[in-house]
Structure formats: structure tokens, C-alpha cells
Write an enzyme that holds these catalytic residues in place. Structure first.
Site, PDB file in Angstrom:
ATOM      1  N   ASP A  90      -2.744   0.100   9.574  1.00 49.33           N
ATOM      2  CA  ASP A  90      -2.497   0.577   8.215  1.00 49.33           C
ATOM      3  C   ASP A  90      -2.115  -0.545   7.262  1.00 49.33           C
ATOM      4  O   ASP A  90      -2.333  -0.442   6.057  1.00 49.33           O
ATOM      5  CB  ASP A  90      -1.326   1.569   8.198  1.00 49.33           C
ATOM      6  CG  ASP A  90      -1.712   2.886   8.801  1.00 49.33           C
ATOM      7  OD1 ASP A  90      -2.474   2.883   9.767  1.00 49.33           O
ATOM      8  OD2 ASP A  90      -1.244   3.915   8.302  1.00 49.33           O
ATOM      9  N   GLU A  92      -1.070  -1.317  -4.888  1.00 53.45           N
ATOM     10  CA  GLU A  92      -2.302  -0.579  -5.133  1.00 53.45           C
ATOM     11  C   GLU A  92      -2.099   0.362  -6.308  1.00 53.45           C
ATOM     12  O   GLU A  92      -1.124   1.108  -6.376  1.00 53.45           O
ATOM     13  CB  GLU A  92      -2.716   0.222  -3.896  1.00 53.45           C
ATOM     14  CG  GLU A  92      -4.059   0.898  -4.085  1.00 53.45           C
ATOM     15  CD  GLU A  92      -4.523   1.647  -2.841  1.00 53.45           C
ATOM     16  OE1 GLU A  92      -4.655   1.019  -1.795  1.00 53.45           O
ATOM     17  OE2 GLU A  92      -4.751   2.858  -2.948  1.00 53.45           O
ATOM     18  N   ASP A 128       0.894  -1.163   0.000  1.00 55.15           N
ATOM     19  CA  ASP A 128       0.000   0.000   0.000  1.00 55.15           C
ATOM     20  C   ASP A 128       0.930   1.210   0.000  1.00 55.15           C
ATOM     21  O   ASP A 128       1.383   1.648   1.053  1.00 55.15           O
ATOM     22  CB  ASP A 128      -0.878  -0.028   1.258  1.00 55.15           C
ATOM     23  CG  ASP A 128      -1.888   1.108   1.269  1.00 55.15           C
ATOM     24  OD1 ASP A 128      -2.140   1.698   0.205  1.00 55.15           O
ATOM     25  OD2 ASP A 128      -2.406   1.416   2.354  1.00 55.15           O
TER      26      ASP A 128
END
Lengths: 199, 199
Positions: free
Chosen positions: A141, A68, A7
Site C-alpha cells: 500500500d 494525494e 496516500d
């Protein structure tokens, strides 16, 4: 198959490693967040990210990296840092011959929860369940990074992968065996293709 | 002082190396364009860029790298590739302890031609004159990379550098002497600062 989910971000870059098991199951290998200091200049921060990300590639030797897919959003200043971090991670993985898959946030959410509009809590809950974790992954996260890795595992095998080109070597990627060089056959072919295009 | 200018891009990434001479003069060392195939997937292209860019860093060992600062423009698809390529180049340079300066296109044009709105032909003409080249630099795309390198040389010494942090070690960067490790003193300090922030 081992998948490293990323991410991307300049301030916080979530990472999650999973191993696939039979029957669409998976187990968590590692989870974490790379952080850089907001007060440092962008070049120092990207240099740090490069060092830390390469260390994860060394430590966990993923067969594939899932990142991502970054889109332009409203906050342009944030998106540039995110795009730069993603470019760095993708380039560092690809130069090692590791295929990289890209998935949008809604593709990831749909793959994990069944809905492209799921919220963070739903994604975290499903990641916890899918990976049979005793508690939600920490730091929070990094749940997205694990979700991306799971998404890649499931979507990767489906027709219509969002990664042009990645689908071509899919049969090889699914029949993974480490060979002499420590690379899987798919990785060797990928590395060879990379060499070819470089000529 | 040796400066590597980078005009980042996924399809074409312009590179230009110059050495500073006394009295604000400079000489060209190398110029070129890294290219990747539009038909390849983004990860393969970024992997190729990483390999090629690192080769330039090995070959020319710049004291500083100057990269065009990327802003969001209308064509979002292009800007993402450009941001990813710039993130990769910046990260690869910074991890070697090479300081990276960033300049906007209009800062570069103003530094080279006196006008932030100069067109490509004016920039190329001035680069040719400043570097005392017999003919405009080839390939033409790389003129911007040379212009960025010149811009950094000139603006870098000025108050108000666009690179936060880079100005701090300027006295060191200007008193360049290669020492034992092959790094300049400024590079060593930079590398040390990088290590510090990593702890």
C-alpha cells in the site's frame, strides 16, 4: 531535499520518505502504513492518525510533504474519511512551516511511469526501480506514498506545479540548507508567511 | 458540561462555546469565526485553522466537541474543503482525549427548532432565546456552531445519539468533575481508550 509522501486514508494511510540525490535520483528513507481500527469511532481514529502522523514528522523532519489530491468519487462514505485524513495531515504539516504539495493520482502515475493510466503493479515496479530497492516496497500500500514523494520531487521542479503558491518559493526550496532553528530557509519564510496571514 | 460547537469550513469556521445549566438550560461562553484567506493555498489555510482551533481548545477546555457531520452535496470543491477542515478539528480535539459528537444539519435544526427544515433565521432566533442573549449572536455565521453545541447537549443525553461510541461513556460525561490532570474523568477514560487502541 527530503520528501514525505502521503496516500491519505482513515483505515490505511500510506507514508513514504525519500531523499533526493543529484541527477534526478532518490533514495528511500522510510516506508510504512498508519492503520486505525474500523470499529472505532471516527473521532478516535482521527485522533490516532494525528498522533502517529506527528510522530513521523518528528522522526523524519521532511522539507516538504506531498499528499494525494482527493477528488469526489463514487463511494461517498470512503471519500469523506479520505478527505478528513488528508485535511488533518496537511494541517499538521503546514502548521510546522512545512510546504505541502498536492498531486492527483494520474499526475503521479504519469510522472512515475509515463502514463496517467498505469496500474498499481506498474507504479510499484517503477518505484522499486527508481529507488533501487532489492524488492518491491512493503507494505504494498505504501508504494503509492513513495510514488507521490518521487512525483513531487520531479514535478515540483517543473513549470505548472499543481500546488498554487508552492511554486513561488521553489528556488528557496531547492537551495536547502538547515539553519539555526533547524528549519530550512524556505521553511522559515513559509512559517513567516503563515504568521503574516494570521494577523 | 462545556460544549464547543464547530460549523466546519475552510473560509469560515464557526465556533461556539456553551455551558450546561440545570433543567436543560445553557449559557453562552464564547462565539466566533475562524477565517482564512481564499487566496492562500489550501495547506497554509489548514495550518492556520489548526493553530487557531488549538488556541480555542486551550482557552476554553471543552468537555466535548460537537461538529456538523459533513455530507457530499452538489458543490464538490466546497465539500472537500469542509471535510478537510472538519477532519482537522476532529483530530485535534480527539488527540486531547476530548470526545467528539457529530450531528447532521437536520438533526441540529430539529433539536433546536422542532423542524429539520428550519431556515437560518429560525435557528438563530431559537439560539438567541435558548441562551437568553440580548441580541442574535454575532457573527451571524456562528449561530450554527452554538446551535450544534445546544443540539449535542440535548441529543447527547437522548437514546440514539448519532455518535457511535459516544453514548457509552455518557454517565461519566454527565457526572463531570475536574480532577488532578485538568481532565474530567470521562476525558481520562477516553484518553486511556485512545492509548489502548494505539498499542
Amino acid at each position: 531535499m527530503r520528501v514525505l509522501g502521503v496516500d491519505p486514508g482513515l483505515t490505511r494511510c500510506g507514508l513514504g520518505v525519500i531523499d533526493s540525490l543529484p541527477s534526478r535520483r532518490a533514495t528511500m528513507v522510510a516506508v510504512g502504513v498508519l492503520r486505525t481500527d474500523k470499529n472505532s469511532s471516527v473521532d478516535v481514529r482521527l485522533g490516532e492518525l494525528a498522533e502517529q502522523f506527528d510522530q513521523w514528522l518528528d522522526d523524519y523532519r521532511p522539507d516538504v510533504v506531498a499528499v494525494e489530491r482527493v477528488f469526489a468519487r463514487h463511494d461517498v462514505s470512503t471519500i469523506m474519511g479520505t478527505a478528513q485524513a488528508s485535511g488533518l495531515a496537511i494541517g499538521l504539516a503546514a502548521r510546522r512551516g512545512i510546504p505541502v504539495g498536492m498531486h492527483t493520482p494520474s499526475e503521479m502515475k504519469a510522472a512515475i511511469t509515463g502514463s496517467g493510466r498505469a496500474d498499481k503493479a506498474q507504479v510499484t515496479a517503477m518505484v522499486t526501480r527508481i529507488l533501487k530497492l532489492d524488492a518491491p516496497p512493503k507494505p504494498a500500500d505504501a508504494a503509492d506514498a513513495l510514488a507521490l514523494a518521487i512525483c513531487h520531487l520531479w514535478r515540483g521542479a517543473a513549470v505548472g506545479s499543481s500546488t498554487p503558491g508552492a511554486a513561488k518559493d521553489l528556488p528557496d526550496r531547492l537551495g536547502l540548507r538547515r539553519e539555526g532553528s533547524g528549519l530550512t530557509r524556505a521553511q522559515q519564510q513559509w512559517a513567516q508567511a503563515l504568521k503574516q496571514t494570521r494577523k
